[in-house]
Write an enzyme that holds these catalytic residues in place. Structure first.
Site, PDB file in Angstrom:
ATOM      1  N   ASP A 158       0.861  -1.188   0.000  1.00 41.20           N
ATOM      2  CA  ASP A 158       0.000   0.000   0.000  1.00 41.20           C
ATOM      3  C   ASP A 158       0.898   1.239   0.000  1.00 41.20           C
ATOM      4  O   ASP A 158       2.114   1.142   0.173  1.00 41.20           O
ATOM      5  CB  ASP A 158      -0.872  -0.057   1.273  1.00 41.20           C
ATOM      6  CG  ASP A 158      -1.916   1.039   1.333  1.00 41.20           C
ATOM      7  OD1 ASP A 158      -2.329   1.539   0.270  1.00 41.20           O
ATOM      8  OD2 ASP A 158      -2.332   1.391   2.464  1.00 41.20           O
ATOM      9  N   GLU A 193       2.626   5.022  -3.949  1.00 39.67           N
ATOM     10  CA  GLU A 193       2.582   5.982  -5.079  1.00 39.67           C
ATOM     11  C   GLU A 193       3.891   6.743  -5.240  1.00 39.67           C
ATOM     12  O   GLU A 193       4.209   7.055  -6.401  1.00 39.67           O
ATOM     13  CB  GLU A 193       1.415   6.958  -4.870  1.00 39.67           C
ATOM     14  CG  GLU A 193       0.053   6.309  -4.964  1.00 39.67           C
ATOM     15  CD  GLU A 193      -0.274   5.347  -3.819  1.00 39.67           C
ATOM     16  OE1 GLU A 193       0.200   5.610  -2.710  1.00 39.67           O
ATOM     17  OE2 GLU A 193      -0.965   4.364  -4.057  1.00 39.67           O
ATOM     18  N   ASP A 227      -8.986   3.417  -2.369  1.00 41.39           N
ATOM     19  CA  ASP A 227      -9.984   3.852  -1.397  1.00 41.39           C
ATOM     20  C   ASP A 227     -11.270   4.363  -2.039  1.00 41.39           C
ATOM     21  O   ASP A 227     -11.506   5.568  -2.108  1.00 41.39           O
ATOM     22  CB  ASP A 227      -9.385   4.912  -0.477  1.00 41.39           C
ATOM     23  CG  ASP A 227      -8.218   4.347   0.317  1.00 41.39           C
ATOM     24  OD1 ASP A 227      -8.026   3.114   0.301  1.00 41.39           O
ATOM     25  OD2 ASP A 227      -7.487   5.148   0.938  1.00 41.39           O
TER      26      ASP A 227
HETATM   27  O1  MIG Z   1      -3.860   6.045   4.613  1.00 41.52           O
HETATM   28  O2  MIG Z   1      -3.507   0.870   5.772  1.00 41.52           O
HETATM   29  O3  MIG Z   1      -5.907   2.046   0.454  1.00 41.52           O
HETATM   30  O4  MIG Z   1      -6.822  -0.140   1.898  1.00 41.52           O
HETATM   31  O5  MIG Z   1      -6.778   0.059   4.688  1.00 41.52           O
HETATM   32  C1  MIG Z   1      -4.627   4.911   4.556  1.00 41.52           C
HETATM   33  C2  MIG Z   1      -4.658   1.611   5.941  1.00 41.52           C
HETATM   34  C3  MIG Z   1      -3.709   3.751   4.342  1.00 41.52           C
HETATM   35  C4  MIG Z   1      -4.934   2.958   2.431  1.00 41.52           C
HETATM   36  C5  MIG Z   1      -5.389   1.720   1.719  1.00 41.52           C
HETATM   37  C6  MIG Z   1      -6.385   1.015   2.562  1.00 41.52           C
HETATM   38  C7  MIG Z   1      -5.794   0.668   3.907  1.00 41.52           C
HETATM   39  C8  MIG Z   1      -5.298   1.930   4.591  1.00 41.52           C
HETATM   40  N1  MIG Z   1      -4.360   2.627   3.728  1.00 41.52           N
END
Ligand code: MIG
Length: 750
Positions: free
Chosen positions: A406, A409, A480
């Site tokens: 995650d 980016e 999200d």
């Molecule tokens: O700033 O890890 O898209 O699936 O649950 C949020 C917490 C960070 C974004 C991800 C989401 C995940 C969440 N993350």
């Protein structure tokens, strides 16, 4: 800009074009793929998407013609003119795509006097729609051209008249049609013409811009802030042919482990051993088949990757092995940001080895993410990928079954990373501006390769950010979303376009990530979601719980019905994965992929195909219990009632809350599995072949579902010929694995 064409010289399949002011290249890779290259920034291509040499030896001719040169392969021609204008033709000489020669004229300008006022009120005012970028290409559009692909962009299936940007972005606001970027950058699109089709893969990782006729009806453009003009023109006889060539170039999704196609339960907020045990127990108690539970950031010690919180989890190894006994595997999140903290081995080791991104003056670059101050592993450096991959041992040793990447980016809490932050691109120093869009790609690659080396199994890696070609390494989800009907609707074109862009293994957070879902929305989402290759219910901390049992008996039984449907269809989905590995065709497909000449499906946003045999027309609006379904040519059968329909028309179809309209193409053979709570509950299940009226043939694939032995031939392949009238022939096309203990044939409609 380029001036007159002075001369041209072929060397093998590479043609050097010398213009007055610039040298450019055309490279014939196959009879259908021609690379166009202008080395503004570097002599090398430096592609992150394409690995290895993709040139196939093909013959072509170069002929001097009035005003230029004509390049011709057995499939395509390209007329090369002064000023580096290129016009591509199909093999019958029909023009497919011409460079635009006129001056650019915006369809829309804004009254100067209003600009200040509008800005004051917070409007986003574009002074001109004719921005020129340092790297740029403008091509003509015909009246009825439709444009597809471009990865995970929001909005409709057909991208004609819209503009987008590629800059991987973590945007927590509700995703809207007007968003220009999301988490992924896949610079590939397909132009479907009234007659003819082509694809363009614009391989440039800098911030890029695509304007598909919004500026002017007569042309479209793509361009970037920096880098080379480096694109691949792809001709083909059909849309599947184009997708196949694109994935030949950038790679295909490797066959996943079978269990990964099962149901996944997740939530940001599961933060203790008791919670995980409770969720697993509840799933089983409610008889919801499930193969995995995801561990979001709260399993860690203060959000430090490669750690596990031991006060909320007595012994993660024991927890994971207990879950496994119930058939439930663990997938853990791993973010790129490493906490700045003395004596934290990941941080210390990375600093000692110079593995983190730097500021231009050589200091380690620090921003902030979940753990607070954090540093960014320089995944473009092969040594960093190897190091990271080796550390994944922490997870494999605990019994973790997959990794979820995650925030890659990369996301940052202290403002965006400046363009000049220093990163590595393999052996070379580069900047954030160039590496940004491939940061997630490189991280996924590190994870995939590390996991493969550690386990010998097919790695299960999920990534949020990616670039063209990331399908070789990872599964993706659309990030999200929110518990909104609009987001359920959007999930269809979004996943379809990802599929057309080579990314077949996709899914959305079922039920919606942000905001709160309703019982009805949940019921409808599971009906669409059970066809997503990545089949996961996930939601955000701070939003209402959305496990299947929280919406009352009716929704729970609907939920179970569709999870069971998915489990029964696992052999079919697994076959689709095999097809994808071999041809690049996605699993979730827009109707236009197989019926491109049917103008009724060119803008079809609320129906999709799962493979060629199943057409899904889900309800994606509140309160709707009947909907219009368009069926393309041929005979189709209602999956539930077996009622016959003649394609090429619209039909009103009943869809009460527990029904998702599904249609089966005549002649289909659908391989199914007996019902199980998880993949492998029945160690050696029988195969059920559902044979639908009509004639057709189908290839079914069977292997151990876990490792790479199939690449050495350890698989079976069966050709199943449906001869109609309850007659079926099964022949083995390949033998290298054990047979099913039993094959049961179920004739439908008799
Ligand atoms: O700033 O890890 O898209 O699936 O649950 C949020 C917490 C960070 C974004 C991800 C989401 C995940 C969440 N993350």
């Amino acid at each position: 800009m380029f001036g007159k064409l002075l001369d041209y010289s072929p060397e093998g399949q590479l043609i050097t074009l010398r213009y007055e002011k610039q040298t450019a290249y055309l490279h014939v890779l196959t009879d259908k793929i021609i690379n166009v290259f202008v080395p503004y920034a570097s002599k090398e291509h430096r592609s992150k998407a394409i690995e290895g040499d993709k040139e196939q030896s093909v013959s072509f001719t170069l002929e001097k013609i009035v005003g230029g040169v004509m390049l011709t392969t057995s499939f395509l021609s390209c007329r090369i003119s002064d000023d580096f204008k290129l016009d591509f033709y199909d093999k019958n000489g029909v023009l497919l795509c011409a460079d635009y020669r006129g001056s650019r004229v915006p369809r829309f300008t804004i009254q100067e006097s209003l600009i200040e006022l509008m800005k004051q009120e917070g409007h986003d005012v574009h002074l001109t729609h004719c921005t020129d970028y340092p790297v740029q290409c403008v091509k003509t559009l015909d009246k009825n051209d439709c444009i597809y692909g471009l990865g995970d962009k929001t909005g409709s299936l057909n991208k004609r008249y819209y503009e987008y940007e590629n800059w991987n972005s973590d945007i927590p606001d509700p995703h809207e049609d007007s968003f220009k970027s999301l988490y992924k950058s896949i610079p590939f699109f397909i132009t479907l013409k009234e007659k003819g089709i082509y694809g363009i893969f614009y391989d440039n990782t800098y911030k890029s811009y695509f304007n598909f006729g919004k500026e002017n009806d007569g042309y479209y453009s793509f361009g970037s802030d920096n880098g080379n003009l480096d694109y691949y023109f792809i001709g083909g006889s059909s849309m599947p042919d184009i997708v196949s060539s694109y994935t030949y170039l950038t790679g295909r999704m490797p066959l996943p482990q079978k269990w990964t196609l099962g149901y996944h339960q997740s939530r940001w907020g599961y933060d203790s051993e008791e919670t995980f045990r409770m969720i697993a127990a509840k799933l089983r108690e409610c008889r919801i088949p499930c193969d995995a539970i995801h561990f979001d950031i709260d399993y860690m010690e203060r959000y430090k990757v490669f750690t596990w919180n031991t006060s909320r989890f007595t012994d993660p190894g024991i927890l994971l092995s207990d879950l496994k006994k119930q058939g439930i595997k663990a997938v853990t999140i791993v973010d790129p940001g490493v906490k700045v903290e003395e004596d934290y081995p990941m941080y210390e080791e990375g600093i000692a080895n110079d593995y983190y991104a730097k500021t231009p003056d050589g200091a380690t670059y620090v921003n902030a993410v979940w753990p607070g101050d954090a540093v960014y592993p320089d995944f473009g450096n092969p040594a960093v990928r190897k190091w990271w991959g080796e550390h994944l041992k922490f997870y494999t040793e605990l019994g973790v079954a997959g990794i979820w990447n995650d925030m890659n980016e990369p996301a940052s809490f202290n403002g965006p990373l400046p363009d000049d932050v220093v990163f590595t691109d393999e052996g070379r120093q580069t900047t954030h501006a160039e590496i940004h869009n491939v940061y997630g790609h490189n991280m996924a690659k590190a994870t995939y390769e590390g996991w493969k080396a550690l386990t010998g199994k097919r790695p299960f890696v999920i990534t949020r950010a990616c670039y063209g070609g990331s399908q070789k390494y990872a599964t993706v989800w659309t990030g999200d979303n929110q518990s909104l009907w609009t987001h359920l609707r959007m999930a269809i074109p979004q996943q379809c376009n990802l599929g057309l862009s080579g990314v077949a293994y996709v899914g959305t957070d079922i039920g919606g990530f942000g905001a709160d879902t309703t019982p009805e929305l949940m019921a409808r989402w599971i009906q669409t979601g059970c066809f997503s290759p990545l089949f996961r219910n996930h939601c955000a901390k701070g939003s209402m719980d959305q496990e299947p049992w929280l919406f009352g008996e009716e929704v729970l039984s609907i939920y179970r019905k569709y999870v069971e449907l998915r489990y029964s269809l696992l052999p079919y989905f697994y076959d689709l994965c095999r097809v994808c590995e071999q041809t690049g065709l996605p699993i979730i497909r827009p109707l236009v992929l197989h019926y491109e000449n049917d103008i009724n499906v060119r803008n079809m946003n609320d129906e999709f195909l799962a493979g060629e045999s199943l057409l899904v027309a889900p309800v994606v609006d509140q309160g709707v219990t009947k909907r219009l379904v368009y069926l393309p040519e041929g005979i189709w059968y209602d999956y539930w009632s077996h009622e016959e329909y003649r394609g090429g028309d619209y039909y009103p179809v009943d869809a009460p809350l527990d029904v998702c309209p599904i249609f089966v193409k005549a002649g289909s053979v659908i391989p199914k599995a007996p019902s199980q709570m998880y993949v492998g509950e029945i160690p050696d299940p029988e195969l059920i072949l559902e044979v639908w009226p009509g004639e057709g043939s189908y290839v079914h694939y069977h292997d151990n579902g876990e490792d790479f032995a199939y690449r050495e031939g350890a698989y079976n392949e069966y050709l199943i010929e449906n001869k109609g009238n309850c007659e079926v022939n099964i022949t083995k096309l390949h033998e290298g694995y054990k047979d099913y203990p039993d094959v049961r044939i179920k004739y439908i409609g008799v």
